[in-house]
Write an enzyme that holds these catalytic residues in place. Structure first.
Site, PDB file in Angstrom:
ATOM      1  N   ASP A 101       0.848  -1.177   0.000  1.00 41.09           N
ATOM      2  CA  ASP A 101       0.000   0.000   0.000  1.00 41.09           C
ATOM      3  C   ASP A 101       0.900   1.250   0.000  1.00 41.09           C
ATOM      4  O   ASP A 101       1.757   1.370  -0.867  1.00 41.09           O
ATOM      5  CB  ASP A 101      -0.952  -0.066   1.214  1.00 41.09           C
ATOM      6  N   TYR A 231      -2.387  10.901   1.591  1.00 34.88           N
ATOM      7  CA  TYR A 231      -3.298  11.137   0.465  1.00 34.88           C
ATOM      8  C   TYR A 231      -3.359  12.631   0.131  1.00 34.88           C
ATOM      9  O   TYR A 231      -3.485  13.004  -1.043  1.00 34.88           O
ATOM     10  CB  TYR A 231      -4.707  10.643   0.813  1.00 34.88           C
ATOM     11  N   HIS A 296      -7.032  -6.867  -0.413  1.00 34.40           N
ATOM     12  CA  HIS A 296      -5.967  -5.865  -0.378  1.00 34.40           C
ATOM     13  C   HIS A 296      -4.928  -6.133   0.705  1.00 34.40           C
ATOM     14  O   HIS A 296      -3.735  -5.939   0.476  1.00 34.40           O
ATOM     15  CB  HIS A 296      -6.584  -4.479  -0.172  1.00 34.40           C
TER      16      HIS A 296
END
Length: 317
Positions: A101, A231, A296
């Site tokens: 990730d 982010y 994930h």
């Protein structure tokens, strides 16, 4: 988790907490969001038993590491700077790196900026995406998926933190870590996290209540803003990395992804991974493994298989 030691190192001006076990060549394990060193608990034990020194930090903004208050200090260069200083503090000239990730994203850039420090890389879930000089990444997400795409929703300071607070940290961890839809996450503003992310009736066998409680206890203390700031730096990273447009990743690489991973269902990604684009950008890509029936959080969901895949690659060097 017996035998895993913990310490805090001052690197690049921030205190970074690390968990480690074993003696031998260093394997640096980099987690993502919303995670911690703890996401690598199984790999730490496995790699240590096979003659490696497994080191898993809490990245800046997470867990027991410092979380500077300003989003502008979570850029690629800040985080890679932390990793370079951490590697230097650990001692060896080169290390193996394993990322997942956001940890995979930062691992790609560590290899670009300091390939001399990386013997080989195993990355999970996030393929290397060459910089697109024509479009900022958050703008691209908005164009393709709309304003309710999770990356777009994460941009507003305090907004998603407030939604997490409404449902509670424990529930959020359960919802996020068990997400298994092979599609991106959409969080409509009028519905919020409670409706957008399903809560499992029972936890999967690979994730216990004790695991959830550990994650939750750390995020209750640190909050989520540090992790969300990664982010919030996406467009800033795009601006800052302009000089590296077109650069390749020039270290040996193995890539592992689950076929139910939301990242594996980004438009165009499967053609990119399997039809030459990925290999062109990562010329020393030696292997791509697609694990069937896996979501994930692959290193937690299939810990033993992932540990074996990591070892099978790095022991060649």
């Amino acid at each position: 988790m017996e035998g895993i030691s913990h310490r805090t190192l001052l690197v690049n001006g921030v205190n970074i907490h690390v968990a480690e076990k074993g003696e031998g060549p260093v394997v640096l394990l980099l987690h993502g969001f919303p995670e911690l060193w703890f996401s690598w608990r199984h790999q730490i034990v496995s790699l240590a038993a096979r003659g490696y020194r497994a080191v898993a930090p809490d990245l800046r903004g997470f867990g027991d590491s410092d979380a500077p208050p300003f989003s502008s200090v979570y850029t690629t260069f800040h985080v890679v700077g932390d990793l370079v200083a951490l590697i230097q503090a650990l001692g060896p000239d080169q290390v193996f790196v394993v990322g997942h990730d956001w940890g995979a994203y930062m691992a790609w850039w560590l290899c670009i900026l300091r390939p001399d420090m990386v013997k080989a890389l195993v990355n999970l879930s996030v393929a290397y995406a060459p910089r697109n000089p024509g479009r900022r990444p958050v703008d691209a997400c908005r164009t393709i998926f709309g304003d309710d795409h999770y990356i777009c929703r994460f941009q507003e300071h305090g907004a998603i933190e407030a939604e997490i607070a409404q449902i509670g940290t424990t529930w959020f961890m359960k919802k996020f870590l068990t997400y298994r839809k092979p599609a991106t996450i959409i969080i409509p503003k009028d519905k919020g996290l409670e409706v957008s992310l399903e809560t499992p009736v029972t936890l999967p066998s690979w994730l216990s209540e004790e695991d959830i409680n550990y994650f939750a206890s750390k995020f209750e203390k640190s909050g989520f803003t540090g992790g969300l700031n990664y982010y919030r730096c996406l467009n800033l990273n795009w601006e800052l990395t302009a000089p590296w447009t077109g650069v390749q990743v020039d270290v040996p690489v193995k890539f592992i992804i689950g076929d139910l991973d939301l990242t594996y269902h980004t438009p165009g990604i499967q053609d990119y991974i399997h039809k030459g684009g990925f290999k062109s950008a990562v010329p020393f890509l030696e292997d791509v493994v697609v694990m069937e029936g896996v979501g994930h959080f692959i290193n937690q969901e299939r810990p033993h298989e992932v540990s074996d895949l990591i070892y099978d690659f790095i022991h060649k060097f």
